[in-house]
Write an enzyme that holds these catalytic residues in place. Structure first.
Site, PDB file in Angstrom:
ATOM      1  N   HIS A   1       0.797  -1.229   0.000  1.00  0.00           N
ATOM      2  CA  HIS A   1       0.000   0.000   0.000  1.00  0.00           C
ATOM      3  C   HIS A   1       0.831   1.281   0.000  1.00  0.00           C
ATOM      4  O   HIS A   1       0.288   2.369  -0.070  1.00  0.00           O
ATOM      5  CB  HIS A   1      -0.932   0.029   1.212  1.00  0.00           C
ATOM      6  CG  HIS A   1      -0.206   0.260   2.507  1.00  0.00           C
ATOM      7  ND1 HIS A   1       0.426  -0.747   3.178  1.00  0.00           N
ATOM      8  CD2 HIS A   1       0.015   1.390   3.223  1.00  0.00           C
ATOM      9  CE1 HIS A   1       0.992  -0.253   4.269  1.00  0.00           C
ATOM     10  NE2 HIS A   1       0.769   1.031   4.319  1.00  0.00           N
TER      11      HIS A   1
HETATM   12  C1  UD1 Z   1      -1.558   5.320   6.412  1.00  0.00           C
HETATM   13  C2  UD1 Z   1      -0.187   5.714   6.985  1.00  0.00           C
HETATM   14  C3  UD1 Z   1       0.817   4.603   6.728  1.00  0.00           C
HETATM   15  C4  UD1 Z   1       0.306   3.274   7.225  1.00  0.00           C
HETATM   16  C5  UD1 Z   1      -1.061   2.997   6.627  1.00  0.00           C
HETATM   17  C6  UD1 Z   1      -1.644   1.707   7.136  1.00  0.00           C
HETATM   18  C7  UD1 Z   1       0.303   8.127   6.933  1.00  0.00           C
HETATM   19  C8  UD1 Z   1       1.102   9.170   6.260  1.00  0.00           C
HETATM   20  N1  UD1 Z   1       0.322   6.924   6.340  1.00  0.00           N
HETATM   21  O1  UD1 Z   1      -1.408   5.214   5.004  1.00  0.00           O
HETATM   22  O2  UD1 Z   1       2.022   4.903   7.400  1.00  0.00           O
HETATM   23  O3  UD1 Z   1       1.210   2.247   6.867  1.00  0.00           O
HETATM   24  O4  UD1 Z   1      -1.944   4.084   6.973  1.00  0.00           O
HETATM   25  O5  UD1 Z   1      -2.851   1.412   6.541  1.00  0.00           O
HETATM   26  O6  UD1 Z   1      -0.300   8.392   7.959  1.00  0.00           O
HETATM   27  N2  UD1 Z   1      -9.014   5.087   2.712  1.00  0.00           N
HETATM   28  C9  UD1 Z   1     -10.230   4.458   2.715  1.00  0.00           C
HETATM   29  N3  UD1 Z   1     -10.734   4.042   3.922  1.00  0.00           N
HETATM   30  C10 UD1 Z   1     -10.078   4.245   5.106  1.00  0.00           C
HETATM   31  C11 UD1 Z   1      -8.841   4.890   5.078  1.00  0.00           C
HETATM   32  C12 UD1 Z   1      -8.316   5.303   3.874  1.00  0.00           C
HETATM   33  O7  UD1 Z   1     -10.848   4.258   1.689  1.00  0.00           O
HETATM   34  O8  UD1 Z   1     -10.601   3.840   6.177  1.00  0.00           O
HETATM   35  C13 UD1 Z   1      -8.440   5.506   1.402  1.00  0.00           C
HETATM   36  C14 UD1 Z   1      -8.692   6.970   1.139  1.00  0.00           C
HETATM   37  O9  UD1 Z   1      -8.967   7.147  -0.192  1.00  0.00           O
HETATM   38  C15 UD1 Z   1      -7.376   7.621   1.458  1.00  0.00           C
HETATM   39  C16 UD1 Z   1      -6.361   6.536   1.130  1.00  0.00           C
HETATM   40  O10 UD1 Z   1      -7.039   5.305   1.441  1.00  0.00           O
HETATM   41  O11 UD1 Z   1      -7.170   8.795   0.725  1.00  0.00           O
HETATM   42  C17 UD1 Z   1      -5.108   6.642   1.928  1.00  0.00           C
HETATM   43  O12 UD1 Z   1      -5.379   6.740   3.334  1.00  0.00           O
HETATM   44  P1  UD1 Z   1      -4.370   7.540   4.316  1.00  0.00           P
HETATM   45  O13 UD1 Z   1      -4.805   7.421   5.720  1.00  0.00           O
HETATM   46  O14 UD1 Z   1      -4.172   8.915   3.775  1.00  0.00           O
HETATM   47  O15 UD1 Z   1      -3.008   6.804   4.096  1.00  0.00           O
HETATM   48  P2  UD1 Z   1      -2.672   5.245   4.034  1.00  0.00           P
HETATM   49  O16 UD1 Z   1      -2.189   4.939   2.677  1.00  0.00           O
HETATM   50  O17 UD1 Z   1      -3.784   4.426   4.598  1.00  0.00           O
END
Ligand code: UD1
Length: 373
Positions: free
Chosen positions: A208
């Protein structure tokens, strides 16, 4: 008066680091009055609620519900929401864990209000400032009052950066507390059977990181290797929501099969699964032949579960898993990943060592320090 402690969770890797701490603090209710704040960085059922159930965690006392956004939007929304909470609650200490955006945002707000900050899983360094996590962990460490480190090397990193040694506490790896608490249940569930697979006849994949999935050609380079590897050892792939979006927008669906499709030798056998809860994921991992990942925590869990690990990244902030576990750092080039797969499937006498204080008692050590704040 008991110490008022705010424990922060925000994203998936935080829950297993805070669950054992909440439990220890609840046991010592004459000393601690813990409050659980969820920032809402992760919000889907599979990315949040399931973990509270699996880890037997109380429901958050407060949820900021910030949701997704750019780094600036997300960090700012957490800061604004958390500042309001702190002004009302005035806790003695704010505990943050790991390296996600919620970690840095809450630490920064607390510090500016002169509230003490405790950082769990402090001192890890990849020395790769392209990764948002490296920025988050360095900045959080630089303003924390209690730096709880998982390994001796992490303490060395902090001392090299000039952090006073009185602030650094080597307590061990709190993820392993949670792993030990849940391992028995995970073993009992026989998760691979749900997917029609026998133990040790498959590998597990998680992917991811922006560096792997946000660039189409890098993502394809990784997928080409995985497709090849899956012809010999089928791959079960619980897909993170971010990765799911990229697969769709880059039109890469052809790489995947769905659960229910049959495994065929000499064909691509990468099976697309929804994100799994903690117990199911550990159940899948501990019965696998090897794991392919770009996660941090899985490198540690595989070290303790004695599962060979291929880390699809340029570097790791957890070098102890290379030394004590069987962790090979592959990068994202097709041929490099395939070489590592070849190596790992040919070897069969892996040696694992347990790092010091990865013993299930880390939460107890942390609570002992926080009793005297
Ligand atoms: C975040 C952490 C990363 C960790 C990962 C574990 C940061 C910078 N990154 O990355 O270190 O390894 O979590 O999962 O904090 N989304 C959903 N549903 C959710 C959450 C996210 O659909 O419940 C989608 C959204 O479109 C979002 C994207 O995933 O924009 C990324 O989510 P985000 O929390 O920004 O970063 P992660 O890639 O999950």
């Amino acid at each position: 008066m008991p110490h008022k402690i705010i424990n922060v969770v925000g994203a998936r890797p935080n829950y297993m680091k805070i669950a054992p701490l909440m439990e220890e603090m609840k046991k010592a209710s004459s000393v601690f009055s813990p409050i659980l704040v969820h920032t809402g960085q992760h919000y889907d059922k599979e990315m949040s609620h399931v973990f509270f159930k699996d880890l037997n965690m109380p429901k958050p006392d407060i949820n900021l519900n910030v949701g997704s956004g750019s780094h600036a939007e997300q960090t700012a929304a957490i800061m604004i929401g958390f500042e309001n909470i702190l002004k009302g609650e005035r806790p003695d200490v704010v505990v943050v864990a790991g390296d996600v955006n919620s970690t840095l945002a809450c630490a920064l707000v607390a510090k500016k209000l002169h509230i003490k900050v405790a950082h769990v899983e402090s001192g890890l360094r990849s020395y790769d400032m392209h990764m948002p996590e490296e920025i988050n962990r360095r900045l959080t460490d630089s303003i924390s009052d209690y730096l709880f480190t998982p390994s001796l090397g992490a303490g060395d990193n902090l001392r090299h950066e000039g952090i006073e040694k009185e602030k650094i506490f080597f307590v061990g790896n709190i993820m392993i507390d949670t792993l030990f608490n849940c391992r028995k249940l995970a073993k009992k569930k026989d998760i691979p059977k749900n997917y029609g697979l026998a133990k040790k006849q498959y590998s597990v994949l998680t992917l991811h990181r922006p560096e792997n999935v946000d660039n189409r050609s890098t993502f394809i380079s990784v997928l080409d290797a995985l497709a090849e590897s899956s012809k010999k050892v089928p791959i079960l792939f619980p897909v993170h929501p971010r990765t799911k979006q990229r697969i769709k927008s880059f039109k890469l669906e052809k790489y995947f099969k769905h659960i229910g499709d049959t495994v065929k030798s000499n064909e691509k056998n990468i099976f697309f699964l929804p994100p799994l809860g903690y117990i199911d994921f550990i159940g899948l991992l501990l019965n696998s032949r090897f794991v392919l990942t770009d996660s941090g925590g899985i490198q540690e869990e595989s070290t303790i579960l004695q599962i060979p690990c291929l880390t699809i990244r340029r570097n790791t902030e957890r070098p102890i898993t290379v030394k004590c576990g069987h962790n090979l750092i592959t990068g994202s080039k097709t041929e490099d990943i395939l070489k590592a797969v070849d190596k790992i499937t040919r070897e069969n006498n892996y040696r694992f060592k347990t790092p010091k204080y990865w013993d299930g008692k880390t939460a107890k050590r942390i609570v002992k320090v926080l009793k005297d704040v």
